[in-house]
Design a protein around this motif. Structure first.
Motif, PDB file in Angstrom:
ATOM      1  N   LEU A  23       0.855  -1.196   0.000  1.00 34.19           N
ATOM      2  CA  LEU A  23       0.000   0.000   0.000  1.00 34.19           C
ATOM      3  C   LEU A  23       0.882   1.232   0.000  1.00 34.19           C
ATOM      4  CD1 LEU A  23      -2.762  -0.148   2.755  1.00 34.19           C
ATOM      5  CD2 LEU A  23      -2.972  -0.710   0.338  1.00 34.19           C
ATOM      6  N   SER A  24       0.568   2.176  -0.867  1.00 33.37           N
ATOM      7  CA  SER A  24       1.267   3.471  -0.838  1.00 33.37           C
ATOM      8  C   SER A  24       0.219   4.561  -0.791  1.00 33.37           C
ATOM      9  CB  SER A  24       2.085   3.683  -2.109  1.00 33.37           C
ATOM     10  OG  SER A  24       2.913   2.587  -2.336  1.00 33.37           O
ATOM     11  N   PHE A  25       0.382   5.456   0.130  1.00 37.97           N
ATOM     12  CA  PHE A  25      -0.570   6.557   0.254  1.00 37.97           C
ATOM     13  C   PHE A  25      -0.180   7.701  -0.668  1.00 37.97           C
ATOM     14  CE2 PHE A  25      -1.480   4.057   3.885  1.00 37.97           C
ATOM     15  CZ  PHE A  25      -2.835   4.250   4.090  1.00 37.97           C
ATOM     16  N   LEU A  26      -1.150   8.215  -1.400  1.00 43.77           N
ATOM     17  CA  LEU A  26      -0.897   9.293  -2.354  1.00 43.77           C
ATOM     18  C   LEU A  26      -1.389  10.624  -1.794  1.00 43.77           C
ATOM     19  CD1 LEU A  26      -2.195   7.306  -5.465  1.00 43.77           C
ATOM     20  CD2 LEU A  26       0.177   7.554  -4.703  1.00 43.77           C
ATOM     21  N   SER A  27      -2.402  10.547  -0.962  1.00 36.07           N
ATOM     22  CA  SER A  27      -3.015  11.768  -0.448  1.00 36.07           C
ATOM     23  C   SER A  27      -3.784  11.378   0.802  1.00 36.07           C
ATOM     24  CB  SER A  27      -3.948  12.303  -1.537  1.00 36.07           C
ATOM     25  OG  SER A  27      -4.705  13.354  -1.058  1.00 36.07           O
ATOM     26  N   PHE A  28      -3.737  12.224   1.829  1.00 35.20           N
ATOM     27  CA  PHE A  28      -4.397  11.838   3.073  1.00 35.20           C
ATOM     28  C   PHE A  28      -4.866  13.062   3.846  1.00 35.20           C
ATOM     29  CE2 PHE A  28      -4.930   9.905   7.249  1.00 35.20           C
ATOM     30  CZ  PHE A  28      -5.491   8.689   6.910  1.00 35.20           C
ATOM     31  N   ASP A  29      -6.140  13.145   4.138  1.00 28.16           N
ATOM     32  CA  ASP A  29      -6.697  14.275   4.877  1.00 28.16           C
ATOM     33  C   ASP A  29      -8.021  13.852   5.518  1.00 28.16           C
ATOM     34  OD1 ASP A  29      -7.435  16.734   5.885  1.00 28.16           O
ATOM     35  OD2 ASP A  29      -7.969  17.585   3.937  1.00 28.16           O
ATOM     36  N   LEU A  30      -7.941  13.432   6.789  1.00 29.52           N
ATOM     37  CA  LEU A  30      -9.142  13.079   7.545  1.00 29.52           C
ATOM     38  C   LEU A  30      -9.225  14.000   8.756  1.00 29.52           C
ATOM     39  CD1 LEU A  30      -9.140   9.156   7.697  1.00 29.52           C
ATOM     40  CD2 LEU A  30      -9.974  10.645   5.889  1.00 29.52           C
ATOM     41  N   GLU A  31     -10.435  14.160   9.289  1.00 27.90           N
ATOM     42  CA  GLU A  31     -10.590  14.978  10.490  1.00 27.90           C
ATOM     43  C   GLU A  31      -9.522  14.578  11.512  1.00 27.90           C
ATOM     44  OE1 GLU A  31     -14.343  14.483  12.508  1.00 27.90           O
ATOM     45  OE2 GLU A  31     -13.772  15.854  14.112  1.00 27.90           O
ATOM     46  N   GLU A  32      -8.883  15.602  12.071  1.00 23.26           N
ATOM     47  CA  GLU A  32      -7.775  15.351  12.997  1.00 23.26           C
ATOM     48  C   GLU A  32      -8.293  15.255  14.421  1.00 23.26           C
ATOM     49  OE1 GLU A  32      -4.020  16.861  12.193  1.00 23.26           O
ATOM     50  OE2 GLU A  32      -3.614  15.253  13.631  1.00 23.26           O
TER      51      GLU A  32
ATOM     52  N   GLY B  44     -10.399  13.531   2.432  1.00 27.47           N
ATOM     53  CA  GLY B  44     -10.281  12.082   2.364  1.00 27.47           C
ATOM     54  C   GLY B  44      -8.930  11.596   1.895  1.00 27.47           C
ATOM     55  N   PHE B  45      -8.900  10.401   1.326  1.00 27.92           N
ATOM     56  CA  PHE B  45      -7.605   9.820   0.980  1.00 27.92           C
ATOM     57  C   PHE B  45      -7.632   9.151  -0.386  1.00 27.92           C
ATOM     58  CE2 PHE B  45     -10.072   6.634   3.218  1.00 27.92           C
ATOM     59  CZ  PHE B  45      -9.966   5.554   2.365  1.00 27.92           C
ATOM     60  N   ARG B  46      -6.436   8.942  -0.868  1.00 28.95           N
ATOM     61  CA  ARG B  46      -6.227   8.227  -2.123  1.00 28.95           C
ATOM     62  C   ARG B  46      -4.992   7.376  -1.894  1.00 28.95           C
ATOM     63  NH1 ARG B  46      -3.977   9.804  -7.286  1.00 28.95           N
ATOM     64  NH2 ARG B  46      -2.970  11.486  -6.155  1.00 28.95           N
ATOM     65  N   LEU B  47      -5.089   6.122  -2.217  1.00 27.95           N
ATOM     66  CA  LEU B  47      -3.933   5.255  -2.023  1.00 27.95           C
ATOM     67  C   LEU B  47      -3.879   4.255  -3.155  1.00 27.95           C
ATOM     68  CD1 LEU B  47      -4.986   2.238  -0.888  1.00 27.95           C
ATOM     69  CD2 LEU B  47      -5.476   3.619   1.102  1.00 27.95           C
ATOM     70  N   GLN B  48      -2.734   3.662  -3.324  1.00 26.52           N
ATOM     71  CA  GLN B  48      -2.532   2.700  -4.401  1.00 26.52           C
ATOM     72  C   GLN B  48      -2.103   1.392  -3.777  1.00 26.52           C
ATOM     73  OE1 GLN B  48      -0.909   3.630  -8.056  1.00 26.52           O
ATOM     74  NE2 GLN B  48      -1.350   1.452  -8.422  1.00 26.52           N
ATOM     75  N   TYR B  49      -2.685   0.290  -4.258  1.00 18.70           N
ATOM     76  CA  TYR B  49      -2.110  -0.989  -3.840  1.00 18.70           C
ATOM     77  C   TYR B  49      -1.533  -1.693  -5.055  1.00 18.70           C
ATOM     78  CZ  TYR B  49      -5.772  -4.223  -5.540  1.00 18.70           C
ATOM     79  OH  TYR B  49      -6.609  -4.961  -6.327  1.00 18.70           O
ATOM     80  N   THR B  50      -0.508  -2.477  -4.809  1.00 18.55           N
ATOM     81  CA  THR B  50       0.156  -3.233  -5.868  1.00 18.55           C
ATOM     82  C   THR B  50       0.457  -4.630  -5.349  1.00 18.55           C
ATOM     83  OG1 THR B  50       1.324  -1.155  -6.279  1.00 18.55           O
ATOM     84  CG2 THR B  50       2.016  -3.060  -7.566  1.00 18.55           C
ATOM     85  N   ALA B  51       0.151  -5.632  -6.152  1.00 21.08           N
ATOM     86  CA  ALA B  51       0.470  -7.018  -5.786  1.00 21.08           C
ATOM     87  C   ALA B  51       1.860  -7.357  -6.305  1.00 21.08           C
ATOM     88  CB  ALA B  51      -0.556  -7.958  -6.403  1.00 21.08           C
ATOM     89  N   PHE B  52       2.592  -8.140  -5.548  1.00 17.84           N
ATOM     90  CA  PHE B  52       3.915  -8.574  -6.031  1.00 17.84           C
ATOM     91  C   PHE B  52       4.266  -9.922  -5.400  1.00 17.84           C
ATOM     92  CE2 PHE B  52       6.646  -7.879  -2.297  1.00 17.84           C
ATOM     93  CZ  PHE B  52       5.793  -7.160  -1.493  1.00 17.84           C
ATOM     94  N   TYR B  53       5.175 -10.628  -6.068  1.00 17.36           N
ATOM     95  CA  TYR B  53       5.678 -11.882  -5.514  1.00 17.36           C
ATOM     96  C   TYR B  53       6.953 -11.591  -4.733  1.00 17.36           C
ATOM     97  CZ  TYR B  53       2.492 -14.663  -8.351  1.00 17.36           C
ATOM     98  OH  TYR B  53       1.375 -15.229  -8.893  1.00 17.36           O
ATOM     99  N   PRO B  54       6.994 -11.914  -3.462  1.00 17.67           N
ATOM    100  CA  PRO B  54       8.238 -11.678  -2.723  1.00 17.67           C
ATOM    101  C   PRO B  54       9.327 -12.597  -3.265  1.00 17.67           C
ATOM    102  CG  PRO B  54       6.674 -12.910  -1.380  1.00 17.67           C
ATOM    103  CD  PRO B  54       5.957 -12.550  -2.648  1.00 17.67           C
ATOM    104  N   LEU B  55      10.548 -12.097  -3.288  1.00 19.34           N
ATOM    105  CA  LEU B  55      11.661 -12.889  -3.822  1.00 19.34           C
ATOM    106  C   LEU B  55      12.074 -13.951  -2.811  1.00 19.34           C
ATOM    107  CD1 LEU B  55      13.716  -9.994  -5.379  1.00 19.34           C
ATOM    108  CD2 LEU B  55      12.304 -11.702  -6.557  1.00 19.34           C
TER     109      LEU B  55
END
Ligand SMILES: *[C@@H]1O[C@H](CO)[C@@H](O)[C@H](O)[C@H]1NC(C)=O
Ligand SMILES: [Ca+2]
Length: 256
Positions: free
Chosen positions: A178-187, A242-253
């Motif tokens: 998971l990588s977060f691209l943008s994040f803004d929620l009530e503090e 709110g937020f925007r995030l990206q997930y990516t699947a990968f095979y661990p080496l």
């Protein structure tokens, strides 16, 4: 959210005991069943499981723009995969729950709508099943190799009183980054108002990894198995973009 690292380390230690999801004894064990289907969905009280009287149950569904599901609606949803292991009120004071996959701990090994019948005592406390075909899309089940996930309406402010679950399930043997691209929620200091939670698990019962709010971008997170759950909740006042995030699947080496 520096406690995340500690939580993470602790969790990794615990997780060594647990097999990743996948095939075990020839059975695929990482299935995720739908929590919303054909306009029907399950709700529990904010106070927790089995806290709603029949009157409360009606109010919850109405508040979200729908009404109590009828048994026909629940049956239709069950047929396409709605599976919830919690009894709830539905139309006319009936109580039951939809089961897709038979199991000893849920539904007495039966499949279909497990029906407790019309309850005489409407003060009994259960969860509820609502029907609202116009319900805002929120959350989902993703099996793609990667995707961007946004809070509802992003970048417009999210609405009050929302709960969304995103379940991610990728191929057996893969992991999820998971990588977060943008994040803004009530503090707020304890993230009790609005928050995003990450679970290194197929549900929000096990594998709690962190809870986030405010504007600090959470650090990237990598799952230990091929499933992950994100839960977003907003309370009844103050929103943010709110937020925007990206997930990516990968095979661990390295599988060690
Ligand atoms: C109805 O159920 C409630 C909650 O379980 C209980 O407190 C109450 O005593 C019940 N009433 C009757 C008449 O059984
Ligand atoms: Ca809020």
């Amino acid at each position: 959210m520096r406690t995340l690292l500690v939580t993470c380390a602790l969790f990794l230690l615990l997780l060594e005991e647990i097999r990743p999801w996948g095939f075990k004894d020839g059975v695929l064990r990482n299935s995720i069943w739908l929590e919303q289907a054909a306009g029907v969905y399950h709700r529990e009280s904010r106070k927790g499981r089995y806290q709603l009287t029949f009157k409360d149950a009606k109010a919850v569904c109405k508040f979200e723009g729908g009404k109590l599901a009828t048994i026909a609606q629940l049956e239709a949803a069950q047929k396409i995969g709605l599976h919830v292991c919690s009894a709830g009120w539905f139309d006319k004071g009936r109580v039951g729950y939809p089961i897709v996959k038979p199991g000893p701990h849920c539904g007495y090994g039966k499949v279909g709508v497990i029906d407790y019948g019309f309850r005489l005592n409407k003060s009994e406390r259960w969860d509820t099943y609502c029907y609202n075909p116009a319900a805002k899309e929120c959350g989902g089940i993703f099996t793609d190799q990667g995707r961007v996930i946004r809070s509802p309406g992003f970048p417009e402010p999210y609405e009050h009183e929302q709960i969304c679950y995103w379940h991610i399930r990728v191929r057996y043997g893969q992991r999820i980054r998971l990588s977060f691209l943008s994040f803004d929620l009530e503090e707020d200091p304890g993230c009790l108002a609005d928050y995003l939670e990450i679970y290194d698990s197929y549900d929000d019962i096990g594998g709690f990894t962190g809870r986030f709010c405010g504007t600090e971008l959470p650090e990237d997170f990598t799952s230990t198995g091929n499933v992950m759950t994100l839960k977003f909740l907003s309370d009844s006042s103050v929103t943010a973009s709110g937020f925007r995030l990206q997930y990516t699947a990968f095979y661990p080496l390295d599988y060690s």
